[in-house]
Scaffold this motif. Structure first.
Motif, PDB file in Angstrom:
ATOM      1  N   TYR A   1       0.825  -1.207   0.000  1.00  0.00           N
ATOM      2  CA  TYR A   1       0.000   0.000   0.000  1.00  0.00           C
ATOM      3  C   TYR A   1       0.864   1.264   0.000  1.00  0.00           C
ATOM      4  O   TYR A   1       0.553   2.252  -0.675  1.00  0.00           O
ATOM      5  N   SER A   2       1.950   1.236   0.779  1.00  0.00           N
ATOM      6  CA  SER A   2       2.826   2.411   0.886  1.00  0.00           C
ATOM      7  C   SER A   2       3.441   2.774  -0.456  1.00  0.00           C
ATOM      8  O   SER A   2       3.628   3.954  -0.764  1.00  0.00           O
ATOM      9  N   LYS A   3       3.753   1.748  -1.245  1.00  0.00           N
ATOM     10  CA  LYS A   3       4.350   1.999  -2.565  1.00  0.00           C
ATOM     11  C   LYS A   3       3.320   2.544  -3.544  1.00  0.00           C
ATOM     12  O   LYS A   3       3.623   3.394  -4.383  1.00  0.00           O
ATOM     13  N   ILE A   4       2.081   2.054  -3.436  1.00  0.00           N
ATOM     14  CA  ILE A   4       1.027   2.492  -4.355  1.00  0.00           C
ATOM     15  C   ILE A   4       0.631   3.946  -4.098  1.00  0.00           C
ATOM     16  O   ILE A   4       0.419   4.724  -5.027  1.00  0.00           O
ATOM     17  N   PHE A   5       0.524   4.309  -2.806  1.00  0.00           N
ATOM     18  CA  PHE A   5       0.012   5.636  -2.499  1.00  0.00           C
ATOM     19  C   PHE A   5       0.804   6.287  -1.362  1.00  0.00           C
ATOM     20  O   PHE A   5       0.311   6.449  -0.253  1.00  0.00           O
ATOM     21  N   PRO A   6       2.075   6.678  -1.626  1.00  0.00           N
ATOM     22  CA  PRO A   6       2.911   7.267  -0.574  1.00  0.00           C
ATOM     23  C   PRO A   6       2.339   8.565  -0.003  1.00  0.00           C
ATOM     24  O   PRO A   6       2.567   8.875   1.163  1.00  0.00           O
ATOM     25  N   ALA A   7       1.560   9.310  -0.807  1.00  0.00           N
ATOM     26  CA  ALA A   7       1.007  10.584  -0.331  1.00  0.00           C
ATOM     27  C   ALA A   7       0.095  10.388   0.878  1.00  0.00           C
ATOM     28  O   ALA A   7       0.047  11.249   1.769  1.00  0.00           O
ATOM     29  N   PHE A   8      -0.626   9.260   0.913  1.00  0.00           N
ATOM     30  CA  PHE A   8      -1.495   8.994   2.059  1.00  0.00           C
ATOM     31  C   PHE A   8      -0.674   8.677   3.300  1.00  0.00           C
ATOM     32  O   PHE A   8      -0.913   9.205   4.386  1.00  0.00           O
ATOM     33  N   PHE A   9       0.333   7.821   3.137  1.00  0.00           N
ATOM     34  CA  PHE A   9       1.103   7.373   4.295  1.00  0.00           C
ATOM     35  C   PHE A   9       1.969   8.491   4.882  1.00  0.00           C
ATOM     36  O   PHE A   9       2.298   8.477   6.060  1.00  0.00           O
ATOM     37  N   MET A  10       2.300   9.488   4.056  1.00  0.00           N
ATOM     38  CA  MET A  10       3.026  10.653   4.568  1.00  0.00           C
ATOM     39  C   MET A  10       2.141  11.505   5.470  1.00  0.00           C
ATOM     40  O   MET A  10       2.630  12.288   6.281  1.00  0.00           O
ATOM     41  N   ARG A  11       0.816  11.342   5.354  1.00  0.00           N
ATOM     42  CA  ARG A  11      -0.126  12.117   6.172  1.00  0.00           C
ATOM     43  C   ARG A  11      -0.267  11.548   7.594  1.00  0.00           C
ATOM     44  O   ARG A  11      -0.777  12.224   8.480  1.00  0.00           O
ATOM     45  N   LEU A  12       0.145  10.286   7.790  1.00  0.00           N
ATOM     46  CA  LEU A  12      -0.018   9.666   9.094  1.00  0.00           C
ATOM     47  C   LEU A  12       0.890  10.338  10.130  1.00  0.00           C
ATOM     48  O   LEU A  12       2.059  10.605   9.860  1.00  0.00           O
ATOM     49  N   HIS A  13       0.338  10.580  11.310  1.00  0.00           N
ATOM     50  CA  HIS A  13       1.131  11.196  12.374  1.00  0.00           C
ATOM     51  C   HIS A  13       2.034  10.172  13.070  1.00  0.00           C
ATOM     52  O   HIS A  13       3.123  10.516  13.534  1.00  0.00           O
ATOM     53  N   TYR A  14       1.563   8.931  13.146  1.00  0.00           N
ATOM     54  CA  TYR A  14       2.332   7.883  13.834  1.00  0.00           C
ATOM     55  C   TYR A  14       2.229   6.579  13.057  1.00  0.00           C
ATOM     56  O   TYR A  14       1.188   6.271  12.477  1.00  0.00           O
ATOM     57  N   GLU A  15       3.324   5.829  13.075  1.00  0.00           N
ATOM     58  CA  GLU A  15       3.349   4.478  12.495  1.00  0.00           C
ATOM     59  C   GLU A  15       3.925   3.558  13.567  1.00  0.00           C
ATOM     60  O   GLU A  15       5.081   3.701  13.959  1.00  0.00           O
ATOM     61  N   PHE A  16       3.095   2.650  14.078  1.00  0.00           N
ATOM     62  CA  PHE A  16       3.518   1.756  15.146  1.00  0.00           C
ATOM     63  C   PHE A  16       3.779   0.363  14.582  1.00  0.00           C
ATOM     64  O   PHE A  16       2.856  -0.274  14.080  1.00  0.00           O
ATOM     65  N   LYS A  17       5.007  -0.092  14.681  1.00  0.00           N
ATOM     66  CA  LYS A  17       5.352  -1.441  14.246  1.00  0.00           C
ATOM     67  C   LYS A  17       5.456  -2.324  15.492  1.00  0.00           C
ATOM     68  O   LYS A  17       6.327  -2.109  16.327  1.00  0.00           O
ATOM     69  N   LEU A  18       4.531  -3.254  15.618  1.00  0.00           N
ATOM     70  CA  LEU A  18       4.460  -4.081  16.818  1.00  0.00           C
ATOM     71  C   LEU A  18       5.613  -5.079  16.843  1.00  0.00           C
ATOM     72  O   LEU A  18       5.947  -5.684  15.830  1.00  0.00           O
ATOM     73  N   ARG A  19       6.200  -5.227  18.003  1.00  0.00           N
ATOM     74  CA  ARG A  19       7.322  -6.150  18.167  1.00  0.00           C
ATOM     75  C   ARG A  19       6.867  -7.363  18.987  1.00  0.00           C
ATOM     76  O   ARG A  19       5.876  -7.298  19.717  1.00  0.00           O
ATOM     77  N   PRO A  20       7.608  -8.470  18.884  1.00  0.00           N
ATOM     78  CA  PRO A  20       7.264  -9.643  19.702  1.00  0.00           C
ATOM     79  C   PRO A  20       7.412  -9.335  21.188  1.00  0.00           C
ATOM     80  O   PRO A  20       8.100  -8.384  21.577  1.00  0.00           O
ATOM     81  N   MET A  21       6.771 -10.147  22.018  1.00  0.00           N
ATOM     82  CA  MET A  21       6.919 -10.012  23.459  1.00  0.00           C
ATOM     83  C   MET A  21       8.335 -10.398  23.883  1.00  0.00           C
ATOM     84  O   MET A  21       8.903 -11.357  23.362  1.00  0.00           O
TER      85      MET A  21
END
Length: 401
Positions: A217-237
């Protein structure tokens, strides 16, 4: 060939031998548990999400974020926690578990989340809105992708949510629209981009997605993802977090005091389960549930790493193999076993048999590979492991005799 009915009925295991009222690891998703705060293991992402909610409620800020992580990492639970908080603050909370690649249906679901209960007054108001052109205009734009006006739809959504002191739009399992055409995905993300650019005060927009779909999705529409204030990548416990999870869950069901907060497990057993699950919270809970259930039948006490290894060794027959499959996925494995003689079979063939969405079936099959219940082949098909194949061959020989 008719499926042989060889399943036996066993009496449910008793956990009193360990001083437990029940198996505390049965519910994999904590959003379905009362008093969830008492058993939730808070990670850094939870603190940051709490800060977002405080900012929105305290300062009427508007924030957009994404939650990215593999299946079983707690994405749904966190979205539902935000939904609950905004609802309790008197806001309008829209939560959608994406189950389609149809952007028209998905957009309609978002607006349906705005609809009040069907009372006479509300039906009257809906009819009035239709006469005034609001509903007809929306329905026209959702009649086909050619009529889909991303900016206009976004403005209508903003206008409707502006009526509430707080609001949230939460899209879960966004990977399920991955099979939509690129043109449709661009239309949908363009609509979300316009909405995020003009969010009403006190609004949270969040969506959850698995990593490979998020990257696409990020590659298709980078303009949208640049609008996000936060990107949380969940890590294992971490191992410490796994110990905390075990302690909290066990403590909720204890009927007899113990000096050891992880009893009946030993520290070595928990370390082994954490290692086998690779820190994935859902898989940790699955292993804990299965090991405790099996150990109670044999009254193993305590449950150490040797007991865990013994319980998790290869099943001795087909029945035992199928019983170990998580119940949500068992129909997929039974289909491969009984309809495709153990495979290989494509996810599309399996999806047709079980009458479920292809993307959902694909995700579940991939998780079954990660769990070790299935194996993939170079062509992208799915089949049972070799030891299960031997069970099928033995069963075939028995039937011929």
């Amino acid at each position: 060939m008719e499926r042989p009915s060889t399943l036996k009925v066993y009496s449910p295991p008793s956990y009193e031998v360990y001083g437990l009222a029940k198996n505390p690891f049965e519910q994999l998703a904590s959003e379905g548990i009362e008093d969830v705060e008492s058993i939730h293991v808070y990670q850094e992402v939870d603190m940051r999400l709490s800060m977002i909610i405080s900012e929105v409620i305290g300062n009427k800020s508007s924030i957009a974020f994404s939650l990215v992580g593999p299946l079983g990492m707690g994405k749904t639970q966190r979205l539902k926690s935000i939904h609950k908080t905004i609802s309790e603050q008197g806001g309008k909370a829209i939560y959608i578990k994406v189950d389609t690649n149809d952007i028209l249906k998905l957009t309609r679901d978002m607006f349906n989340g705005l609809k009040p209960p069907k009372t006479r007054t509300n039906i009257f108001l809906e009819n009035l809105s239709r006469k005034l052109g609001f509903i007809d205009r929306l329905e026209k734009m959702l009649s086909s992708t050619k009529e889909y006006k991303s900016r206009d739809i976004a403005e209508m959504l903003t206008k409707e949510l502006s009526k509430y002191p707080y609001s949230t739009v939460l899209l879960d399992e966004l990977e399920n629209m991955q099979t939509a055409s690129e043109e449709e995905k661009i239309l949908f993300f363009e609509m979300l981009r316009h909405f995020i650019s003009n969010m009403p005060p006190g609004c949270i927009v969040g969506f959850a997605c698995i990593p490979n779909a998020y990257e696409e999705y990020s590659k298709i529409f980078p303009a949208f993802f640049m609008r996000l204030h936060y990107e949380f990548k969940l890590r294992p416990m971490s191992l410490d977090e796994t110990f905390e999870l075990v302690k909290k869950r066990l403590n909720k069901v204890r009927i007899r005091d113990t000096d050891d907060p992880v009893y009946p497990f030993t520290d070595e057993a928990i370390r082994l389960i954490h290692q086998l699950a690779k820190g994935n919270p859902r898989q940790i809970l699955r292993l804990l549930h299965y090991v405790l259930s099996e150990a109670s039948k044999h009254k193993f006490d305590p449950i150490d790493d040797y007991v865990v290894t013994t319980i998790l060794e290869e099943p001795k027959n087909l029945e035992e193999y199928l019983m170990r499959i998580p119940k949500d996925y068992r129909d997929l494995v039974e289909t491969i076993v009984y309809q495709f003689n153990g495979g290989p079979a494509s996810y599309i063939q399996i999806a047709k048999e079980v009458k479920k969405p292809g993307v959902q079936v694909y995700d579940h099959l991939e998780e079954l590979i990660r769990l070790g219940f299935l194996v993939g082949d170079p062509k992208g098909n799915y089949k049972v492991p070799d030891y299960v194949r031997k069970f099928l061959e033995e069963q075939e020989v028995e039937e011929k005799q």
